[in-house]
Design a protein around this motif. Structure first.
Motif, PDB file in Angstrom:
ATOM      1  N   ASP A  46       0.814  -1.217   0.000  1.00 15.18           N
ATOM      2  CA  ASP A  46       0.000   0.000   0.000  1.00 15.18           C
ATOM      3  C   ASP A  46       0.851   1.271   0.000  1.00 15.18           C
ATOM      4  OD1 ASP A  46      -2.395  -1.514   0.129  1.00 15.18           O
ATOM      5  OD2 ASP A  46      -2.112  -1.759   2.299  1.00 15.18           O
ATOM      6  N   ASN A  47       2.145   1.122  -0.270  1.00 16.76           N
ATOM      7  CA  ASN A  47       3.108   2.243  -0.269  1.00 16.76           C
ATOM      8  C   ASN A  47       3.225   2.921   1.088  1.00 16.76           C
ATOM      9  OD1 ASN A  47       3.964   1.928  -2.921  1.00 16.76           O
ATOM     10  ND2 ASN A  47       2.298   3.194  -3.705  1.00 16.76           N
ATOM     11  N   GLU A  48       3.014   2.153   2.154  1.00 20.00           N
ATOM     12  CA  GLU A  48       3.229   2.669   3.500  1.00 20.00           C
ATOM     13  C   GLU A  48       4.636   2.274   3.939  1.00 20.00           C
ATOM     14  OE1 GLU A  48      -1.211   2.345   5.396  1.00 20.00           O
ATOM     15  OE2 GLU A  48      -0.036   0.502   5.191  1.00 20.00           O
ATOM     16  N   VAL A  49       5.236   3.123   4.779  1.00 16.73           N
ATOM     17  CA  VAL A  49       6.612   2.927   5.228  1.00 16.73           C
ATOM     18  C   VAL A  49       6.599   2.401   6.664  1.00 16.73           C
ATOM     19  CG1 VAL A  49       8.811   4.088   5.681  1.00 16.73           C
ATOM     20  CG2 VAL A  49       7.416   4.789   3.729  1.00 16.73           C
ATOM     21  N   LEU A  50       7.353   1.324   6.901  1.00 14.84           N
ATOM     22  CA  LEU A  50       7.470   0.763   8.240  1.00 14.84           C
ATOM     23  C   LEU A  50       8.514   1.565   9.019  1.00 14.84           C
ATOM     24  CD1 LEU A  50       6.598  -1.580  10.119  1.00 14.84           C
ATOM     25  CD2 LEU A  50       8.646  -2.783   9.352  1.00 14.84           C
ATOM     26  N   LEU A  51       8.088   2.142  10.134  1.00  8.52           N
ATOM     27  CA  LEU A  51       9.004   2.906  10.973  1.00  8.52           C
ATOM     28  C   LEU A  51       9.060   2.303  12.359  1.00  8.52           C
ATOM     29  CD1 LEU A  51       8.116   6.624  10.124  1.00  8.52           C
ATOM     30  CD2 LEU A  51       9.918   5.193   9.147  1.00  8.52           C
ATOM     31  N   GLN A  52      10.139   2.596  13.040  1.00  3.13           N
ATOM     32  CA  GLN A  52      10.324   2.137  14.411  1.00  3.13           C
ATOM     33  C   GLN A  52      10.504   3.353  15.311  1.00  3.13           C
ATOM     34  OE1 GLN A  52      13.706  -0.356  13.619  1.00  3.13           O
ATOM     35  NE2 GLN A  52      15.135   1.279  14.086  1.00  3.13           N
ATOM     36  N   LYS A  53       9.951   3.240  16.501  1.00  2.00           N
ATOM     37  CA  LYS A  53      10.107   4.317  17.475  1.00  2.00           C
ATOM     38  C   LYS A  53      11.236   3.927  18.422  1.00  2.00           C
ATOM     39  CE  LYS A  53       7.488   7.295  20.542  1.00  2.00           C
ATOM     40  NZ  LYS A  53       6.183   7.521  21.171  1.00  2.00           N
ATOM     41  N   ARG A  54      12.258   4.782  18.481  1.00  3.55           N
ATOM     42  CA  ARG A  54      13.406   4.509  19.343  1.00  3.55           C
ATOM     43  C   ARG A  54      13.000   4.553  20.810  1.00  3.55           C
ATOM     44  NH1 ARG A  54      18.556   5.040  17.235  1.00  3.55           N
ATOM     45  NH2 ARG A  54      19.330   5.968  19.149  1.00  3.55           N
ATOM     46  N   SER A  55      13.703   3.794  21.604  1.00  2.00           N
ATOM     47  CA  SER A  55      13.452   3.777  23.042  1.00  2.00           C
ATOM     48  C   SER A  55      13.644   5.176  23.625  1.00  2.00           C
ATOM     49  CB  SER A  55      14.418   2.809  23.725  1.00  2.00           C
ATOM     50  OG  SER A  55      14.399   2.998  25.124  1.00  2.00           O
ATOM     51  N   ARG A  56      12.828   5.498  24.595  1.00  2.00           N
ATOM     52  CA  ARG A  56      12.972   6.806  25.261  1.00  2.00           C
ATOM     53  C   ARG A  56      14.255   6.871  26.080  1.00  2.00           C
ATOM     54  NH1 ARG A  56       8.992   3.917  27.559  1.00  2.00           N
ATOM     55  NH2 ARG A  56       9.076   3.457  29.771  1.00  2.00           N
ATOM     56  N   PHE A  57      14.923   5.741  26.283  1.00  2.00           N
ATOM     57  CA  PHE A  57      16.167   5.701  27.062  1.00  2.00           C
ATOM     58  C   PHE A  57      17.416   5.807  26.192  1.00  2.00           C
ATOM     59  CE2 PHE A  57      13.037   3.106  29.450  1.00  2.00           C
ATOM     60  CZ  PHE A  57      12.865   3.982  30.515  1.00  2.00           C
ATOM     61  N   LYS A  58      17.258   5.876  24.882  1.00  2.00           N
ATOM     62  CA  LYS A  58      18.420   5.986  23.983  1.00  2.00           C
ATOM     63  C   LYS A  58      19.104   7.337  24.162  1.00  2.00           C
ATOM     64  CE  LYS A  58      19.697   3.585  21.174  1.00  2.00           C
ATOM     65  NZ  LYS A  58      20.798   2.666  21.263  1.00  2.00           N
ATOM     66  N   ARG A  59      20.427   7.312  24.073  1.00  2.00           N
ATOM     67  CA  ARG A  59      21.225   8.535  24.197  1.00  2.00           C
ATOM     68  C   ARG A  59      20.960   9.479  23.027  1.00  2.00           C
ATOM     69  NH1 ARG A  59      25.921   9.800  22.090  1.00  2.00           N
ATOM     70  NH2 ARG A  59      26.234   7.733  21.256  1.00  2.00           N
ATOM     71  N   ALA A  60      20.901   8.913  21.826  1.00  2.00           N
ATOM     72  CA  ALA A  60      20.672   9.727  20.623  1.00  2.00           C
ATOM     73  C   ALA A  60      19.238   9.543  20.136  1.00  2.00           C
ATOM     74  CB  ALA A  60      21.651   9.322  19.525  1.00  2.00           C
ATOM     75  N   ASN A  61      18.576  10.625  19.844  1.00  2.00           N
ATOM     76  CA  ASN A  61      17.234  10.627  19.272  1.00  2.00           C
ATOM     77  C   ASN A  61      16.209   9.789  20.041  1.00  2.00           C
ATOM     78  OD1 ASN A  61      18.013  12.281  17.059  1.00  2.00           O
ATOM     79  ND2 ASN A  61      18.946  10.482  16.113  1.00  2.00           N
ATOM     80  N   PRO A  62      16.117   9.936  21.367  1.00  2.00           N
ATOM     81  CA  PRO A  62      15.139   9.147  22.116  1.00  2.00           C
ATOM     82  C   PRO A  62      13.708   9.444  21.672  1.00  2.00           C
ATOM     83  CG  PRO A  62      15.979  10.935  23.472  1.00  2.00           C
ATOM     84  CD  PRO A  62      16.793  10.928  22.207  1.00  2.00           C
ATOM     85  N   SER A  63      12.891   8.395  21.607  1.00  2.00           N
ATOM     86  CA  SER A  63      11.460   8.471  21.274  1.00  2.00           C
ATOM     87  C   SER A  63      11.166   9.021  19.885  1.00  2.00           C
ATOM     88  CB  SER A  63      10.697   9.296  22.327  1.00  2.00           C
ATOM     89  OG  SER A  63      10.793   8.686  23.588  1.00  2.00           O
ATOM     90  N   LYS A  64      12.152   9.059  19.015  1.00  2.00           N
ATOM     91  CA  LYS A  64      11.919   9.546  17.654  1.00  2.00           C
ATOM     92  C   LYS A  64      11.672   8.364  16.721  1.00  2.00           C
ATOM     93  CE  LYS A  64      14.325  13.822  18.205  1.00  2.00           C
ATOM     94  NZ  LYS A  64      13.844  15.026  17.671  1.00  2.00           N
ATOM     95  N   TRP A  65      10.909   8.618  15.669  1.00  2.00           N
ATOM     96  CA  TRP A  65      10.610   7.612  14.660  1.00  2.00           C
ATOM     97  C   TRP A  65      11.710   7.602  13.612  1.00  2.00           C
ATOM     98  CZ3 TRP A  65       6.777   4.135  15.094  1.00  2.00           C
ATOM     99  CH2 TRP A  65       5.764   4.402  16.004  1.00  2.00           C
ATOM    100  N   GLY A  66      12.021   6.425  13.091  1.00  2.00           N
ATOM    101  CA  GLY A  66      13.020   6.304  12.038  1.00  2.00           C
ATOM    102  C   GLY A  66      12.943   4.943  11.378  1.00  2.00           C
TER     103      GLY A  66
END
Length: 165
Positions: A46-66
């Motif tokens: 369906d041309n949708e992109v699978l993204l993952q949400k980073r852990s809120r405990f990550k040093r870099a980019n916490p809680s961001k989608w990528g």
């Protein structure tokens, strides 16, 4: 200990090597060298992109989608690293032959290589690397700009690929 070989602006290996700890501090990256990072964009029928949400405990980019991805380890190609990172992060194995080059970009000290694959991944079958991720889900391309994200430098190239198919 993980090690990373630095690359030049074109993604060519330089022979300069940093440990994983050293690579966290950009001051350790010499001038005109970059840390090689890979990303994998998974697109469903369906041309949708699978993204993952980073852990809120990550040093870099916490809680961001990528997208799935990370640093390229010593001795790996970006393609091999993309397969490894996808398996580690969401438990999905990808075939090398099914991945397609999408884009290459650099910023201050990072060289990004991004691949894409058309694959209908069932999010319920994903095995999340819990110290890294909190969630995976599909998004329509129009929704991506409004997300708190790690950066979608590859998005315009992806839109072109989808239009051409």
């Amino acid at each position: 200990m993980e090690k990373h070989e630095l690359v030049d602006i074109n993604g060519n290996k330089t022979g300069k090597i940093l440990t994983h700890i050293e690579a966290r501090d950009w001051n350790n990256v010499p001038s005109e060298c970059y840390i090689s990072v890979v990303g994998v964009v998974i697109i469903n029928k369906d041309n949708e992109v699978l993204l993952q949400k980073r852990s809120r405990f990550k040093r870099a980019n916490p809680s961001k989608w990528g997208i799935c991805g990370g640093k390229v380890d010593l001795g790996e190609t970006p393609l091999d690293a993309g397969i490894r990172e996808t398996l580690e992060e969401i438990g999905i194995y990808l075939n090398k032959e099914d991945l397609n080059f999408l884009s290459m970009d650099t910023n201050e000290k990072t060289h990004f290589t991004v691949y894409y694959i058309r694959k209908d991944v069932d999010v319920n079958e994903c095995k999340l690397q819990e110290e890294e991720l909190e969630e995976v889900r599909y998004f329509k391309i129009e929704e991506l700009q409004d997300l708190d994200n790690e950066g979608f430098e590859w998005l315009e190239n992806l839109k072109k690929v989808i239009e051409e198919e």
